[in-house]
Design a protein around this motif. Structure first.
Motif, short mmCIF file in Angstrom:
data_model
loop_
_atom_site.label_atom_id
_atom_site.label_comp_id
_atom_site.label_asym_id
_atom_site.label_seq_id
_atom_site.Cartn_x
_atom_site.Cartn_y
_atom_site.Cartn_z
N ARG A 278 33.02 -40.15 0.69
CA ARG A 278 34.09 -40.84 1.24
C ARG A 278 33.98 -42.40 0.89
O ARG A 278 35.17 -42.86 0.63
CB ARG A 278 33.45 -41.05 3.08
N PHE A 279 32.91 -42.99 0.55
CA PHE A 279 32.99 -44.46 0.00
C PHE A 279 33.72 -44.16 -1.19
O PHE A 279 34.44 -44.78 -1.82
CB PHE A 279 31.63 -44.82 -0.18
N ALA A 280 33.21 -43.49 -2.23
CA ALA A 280 33.73 -43.18 -3.49
C ALA A 280 35.28 -42.97 -3.55
O ALA A 280 36.07 -43.62 -4.40
CB ALA A 280 33.03 -42.04 -4.35
N VAL A 281 35.67 -42.02 -2.70
CA VAL A 281 37.12 -41.70 -2.57
C VAL A 281 37.91 -43.12 -2.23
O VAL A 281 39.03 -43.40 -2.68
CB VAL A 281 37.49 -40.55 -1.66
N THR A 282 37.38 -43.61 -1.25
CA THR A 282 38.01 -44.79 -0.46
C THR A 282 38.12 -46.01 -1.52
O THR A 282 39.25 -46.63 -1.71
CB THR A 282 37.22 -45.18 0.66
N ALA A 283 36.96 -46.29 -2.41
CA ALA A 283 37.05 -47.05 -3.40
C ALA A 283 37.98 -46.81 -4.29
O ALA A 283 38.78 -47.64 -5.03
CB ALA A 283 35.45 -47.30 -3.87
N ARG A 284 37.85 -45.59 -4.80
CA ARG A 284 39.02 -45.08 -5.89
C ARG A 284 40.44 -45.56 -5.51
O ARG A 284 41.39 -45.75 -6.12
CB ARG A 284 38.69 -43.75 -6.31
N LYS A 285 40.63 -45.12 -4.17
CA LYS A 285 42.21 -45.34 -3.71
C LYS A 285 42.35 -46.94 -3.92
O LYS A 285 43.42 -47.34 -3.89
CB LYS A 285 42.27 -44.95 -2.48
N ILE A 286 41.43 -47.62 -3.64
CA ILE A 286 41.70 -49.15 -3.63
C ILE A 286 41.92 -49.76 -5.13
O ILE A 286 42.56 -50.65 -5.45
CB ILE A 286 40.58 -49.85 -2.68
N LEU A 287 40.63 -49.31 -5.92
CA LEU A 287 40.59 -50.10 -7.07
C LEU A 287 41.46 -49.11 -8.12
O LEU A 287 41.69 -49.92 -9.40
CB LEU A 287 39.06 -50.08 -7.60
N ARG A 288 41.70 -47.82 -7.87
CA ARG A 288 42.70 -47.24 -8.78
C ARG A 288 41.80 -47.22 -10.25
O ARG A 288 42.17 -47.22 -11.53
CB ARG A 288 43.84 -47.83 -9.15
N ASP A 289 40.47 -47.19 -10.19
CA ASP A 289 39.57 -46.94 -11.64
C ASP A 289 38.37 -46.20 -11.00
O ASP A 289 37.66 -46.96 -10.41
CB ASP A 289 39.27 -48.42 -12.06
N ASP B 286 35.78 -45.61 -12.57
CA ASP B 286 34.26 -46.46 -13.15
C ASP B 286 33.96 -47.65 -12.19
O ASP B 286 32.90 -47.73 -11.55
CB ASP B 286 34.53 -47.09 -14.44
N LEU B 287 35.15 -48.44 -11.95
CA LEU B 287 34.86 -49.66 -10.95
C LEU B 287 34.63 -48.86 -9.78
O LEU B 287 33.62 -49.62 -8.81
CB LEU B 287 36.24 -50.58 -10.81
N ALA B 288 35.33 -47.92 -9.24
CA ALA B 288 34.98 -47.52 -7.76
C ALA B 288 33.62 -46.75 -7.67
O ALA B 288 32.93 -47.14 -6.64
CB ALA B 288 36.03 -46.14 -7.43
N ASP B 289 33.23 -46.32 -8.70
CA ASP B 289 31.62 -45.92 -8.59
C ASP B 289 30.70 -46.93 -8.80
O ASP B 289 29.86 -46.95 -7.94
CB ASP B 289 31.47 -44.71 -9.80
N ASP B 290 31.02 -47.78 -9.33
CA ASP B 290 29.96 -49.11 -9.12
C ASP B 290 30.22 -49.71 -7.90
O ASP B 290 29.23 -50.18 -7.39
CB ASP B 290 30.48 -50.22 -10.31
N ALA B 291 31.22 -49.70 -7.17
CA ALA B 291 31.41 -50.41 -5.90
C ALA B 291 30.92 -49.56 -5.14
O ALA B 291 30.06 -50.03 -4.04
CB ALA B 291 32.93 -50.64 -5.50
N THR B 292 30.86 -48.17 -5.13
CA THR B 292 30.19 -47.45 -4.11
C THR B 292 28.79 -47.59 -4.30
O THR B 292 27.87 -47.76 -3.21
CB THR B 292 30.50 -46.00 -4.63
N GLN B 293 28.20 -47.65 -5.45
CA GLN B 293 26.94 -47.85 -5.49
C GLN B 293 26.24 -49.13 -5.08
O GLN B 293 25.37 -49.36 -4.19
CB GLN B 293 26.21 -47.78 -7.24
N ARG B 294 27.16 -50.02 -5.40
CA ARG B 294 26.78 -51.49 -4.90
C ARG B 294 26.73 -51.45 -3.22
O ARG B 294 25.90 -52.21 -2.54
CB ARG B 294 27.83 -52.66 -5.33
#
Lengths: 384, 182
Positions: free
Chosen positions: B27-38, B40-48
């Motif tokens: 859920r985090f990764a998908v939400t981050a992808r929708k926000i960041l549109r990237d 790699d960045l989204a996965d890093d944000a999810t990890q962080r």
């Protein structure tokens, strides 16, 4: 294509909700490996002052904050360097320059002097807050009768060396009842309410009605948000709100029986919120703390706050500290070459240190000391 | 969400945290992808964000509010990732065809591309408001709480973002049909 609001809402909703999945095995492996090497941060309390959600009332503060940001942008000067290298390497010899500084016409910032007696009792329930624009002031009334006031401009008569910008007085139980009932009886505080003021003033209020604080904001369309579509206050509402402004801002209109002690004394908080910020670009609080000397980080980690004072923001921008710890932190900062800032704004009441952001050109990192009020709110009339 | 898991994780139970992280990671990764549109960045944000959840979990006062609290950390992580070095990406302007409008109100391809381009032009702050509001179906006062901003700011960001997307949808309607890579 011409798009109605309804169409646009439908289109954007559909687009944002487009099905998407993500493989998270790699992420989870990395997280769990990192967690194995990551200690949890000890539970500590954080002031709820950032938790604006659900209440339109801090808009007035926000307006002030925006103005102050603009002023900061105009007046920020080069400074805040670390002579001799990173602040994290500095030792904290004792200094004593954290006391109040005053400047005309009423900008005051600093911690109360050593030995000042904190206001008692420490925690209390907020029953009324009001912030009119004319005169611009803010007052907080608590269930125990304490009335705290920050009044724009000038040092009140009777304020002593302990004055940090806020005055404390005491009402009787009937005084508390008098003021809150005058407010509630207007009929405007059944639910949160945003009303448009077709002028340049504003009035922000919170009042406890039953078991909750009800918010009313009477302001300008430029506030945005709900005020873009808020109804203009009717003549009757405007009259009632002007009447409240007059009543609440004129203590001489209150009955004598409302007062337990109307003497103006300096409010001395038990705790300060140590609030860190990147300006103009926000910076993760941990990154800012990592720039500070280890002794400062140790103070943050060791901060203790009574459970009854717990806020609900779970935000780590502000860390509460006792006055003693806050005082020790000022010495650590000073010893590290981090500069204490002089008041720049009329009415500025917080103690602030700042230095250049080593990781973002043109950015500045701020460490502000915000007095925490009895209901747990850290008051910071600065850029948010 | 199992509040007992949250409480156990607060007390340092890494196993309980592992279950929580597994539950929230996608859920985090998908939400981050929708926000960041990237991705790699989204996965890093999810990890962080997930590591922040572990580290700061003892500070959470109300375990039942874990979900909202954890999304706040995710949004903050997205802000941080969004500030990282911006990567080059083609700015596609795909112009409209005379296609029927689908049930979702979207033309088959062109509207989506125009929305994508318009969305990418928004700041991460504005994107976060839209994604939280539309994808997580949160009202704007809850969005404000998660983003740590005043409700009025959430409203203004929402309106600004929607104006941007409206402009993206409408701007190309009058242009010739062709693809432009800027």
């Amino acid at each position: 294509m011409s798009t109605t609001d309804t169409d646009l809402d439908k289109v954007v909703r559909s687009w944002v909700r487009a099905p998407e999945s993500a493989s998270t095995d790699r992420i989870l492996d990395a997280v769990l490996a990192e967690v194995d090497a990551t200690p949890q941060r000890r539970r500590s309390w954080h002031a709820p002052w950032l938790a604006f959600g659900g209440s339109p009332l801090p808009i007035g503060l926000s307006v002030v904050a925006v103005l102050m940001v603009a002023l900061v942008a105009l007046t920020l000067q080069a400074g805040g360097q670390f002579p001799g290298g990173s602040p994290a390497s500095a030792e904290p010899p004792a200094t004593d320059d954290e006391g109040p500084i005053t400047s005309d016409p009423g900008a005051i910032m600093g911690l109360p002097p050593a030995g000042a007696t904190p206001s008692d009792p420490t925690p209390s329930e907020l029953v009324l807050r009001f912030e009119p624009s004319t005169p611009w002031m803010q007052s907080w009334l608590f269930a125990d009768g304490r009335l705290l006031t920050f009044r724009h401009g000038g040092r009140p008569t009777g304020a002593g060396d302990e004055y940090i910008g806020m005055i404390e007085q005491r009402l009787t139980a009937s005084g508390v009842e008098f003021l809150t009932s005058e407010v509630v009886d207007t009929g405007l505080f059944e639910d949160d309410l945003a009303l448009l003021w077709e002028g340049t003033g504003f009035l922000n209020m919170d009042v406890r009605n039953g078991d909750r604080l009800v918010a009313l904001g009477w302001g300008h369309r430029a506030w945005g948000g709900p005020w873009l579509t808020a109804p203009t206050a009717t003549p009757a509402q405007a009259q009632a709100l002007r009447g409240l402004t007059d009543l609440l801002s004129r203590q001489d209109a209150w009955p004598e029986s409302a007062w337990a002690d109307r003497t103006q004394r300096s409010y001395v908080p038990s705790f300060y919120g140590i609030c860190v910020r990147g300006v103009p670009d926000g910076v993760d609080p941990d990154e800012i703390w990592d720039q500070l000397p280890q002794a400062g980080r140790d103070l943050r980690d060791a901060a203790q706050v009574p459970a009854a004072y717990e806020g609900d923001a779970d935000d780590n921008y502000c860390t509460p500290m006792t006055i003693g710890d806050a005082r020790a932190l000022t010495r650590i900062l000073t010893a590290a070459g981090i500069e204490r800032q002089l008041p720049r704004f009329d009415g500025e009441i917080w103690l602030r240190y700042e230095f250049e952001d080593p990781n973002r050109r043109g950015n500045t990192l701020w460490i502000s000391f915000a007095p925490i009020l009895p209901h747990g709110e850290a008051i910071w009339l600065g850029p948010g | 969400m199992d509040t007992d898991l949250v409480i156990r994780a607060q007390r340092g139970d890494r196993g309980a945290f592992g279950v929580l992280a597994t539950e929230f990671a996608e859920r985090f990764a998908v939400t981050a992808r929708k926000i960041l549109r990237d991705h790699d960045l989204a996965d890093d944000a999810t990890q962080r964000a997930l590591v922040s959840v572990w580290r700061d979990l003892p500070q959470l006062r109300e375990p039942e509010r874990f979900e909202a609290w954890s999304y706040r950390l995710l949004v903050r992580a997205c802000y941080a990732e969004g500030r990282r070095e911006r990567r080059w990406a083609p700015d596609l302007r795909l112009l409209p065809l005379d296609e029927p409008v689908g049930d979702d109100g979207l033309h088959a391809v062109d509207d989506r591309d125009q929305l994508e381009a318009g969305f990418r032009r928004l700041s991460v702050n504005h994107r976060a408001v839209l994604v939280l509001h539309y994808y997580l179906d949160l009202p704007l006062d809850r969005v404000a709480e998660i983003c740590g901003i005043p409700v009025g700011t959430a409203h203004s960001r929402y309106h600004h973002a929607m104006r941007g997307l409206r402009a993206a949808l409408e701007a190309d309607a009058r242009a010739p049909i062709r693809e432009v890579v800027q």
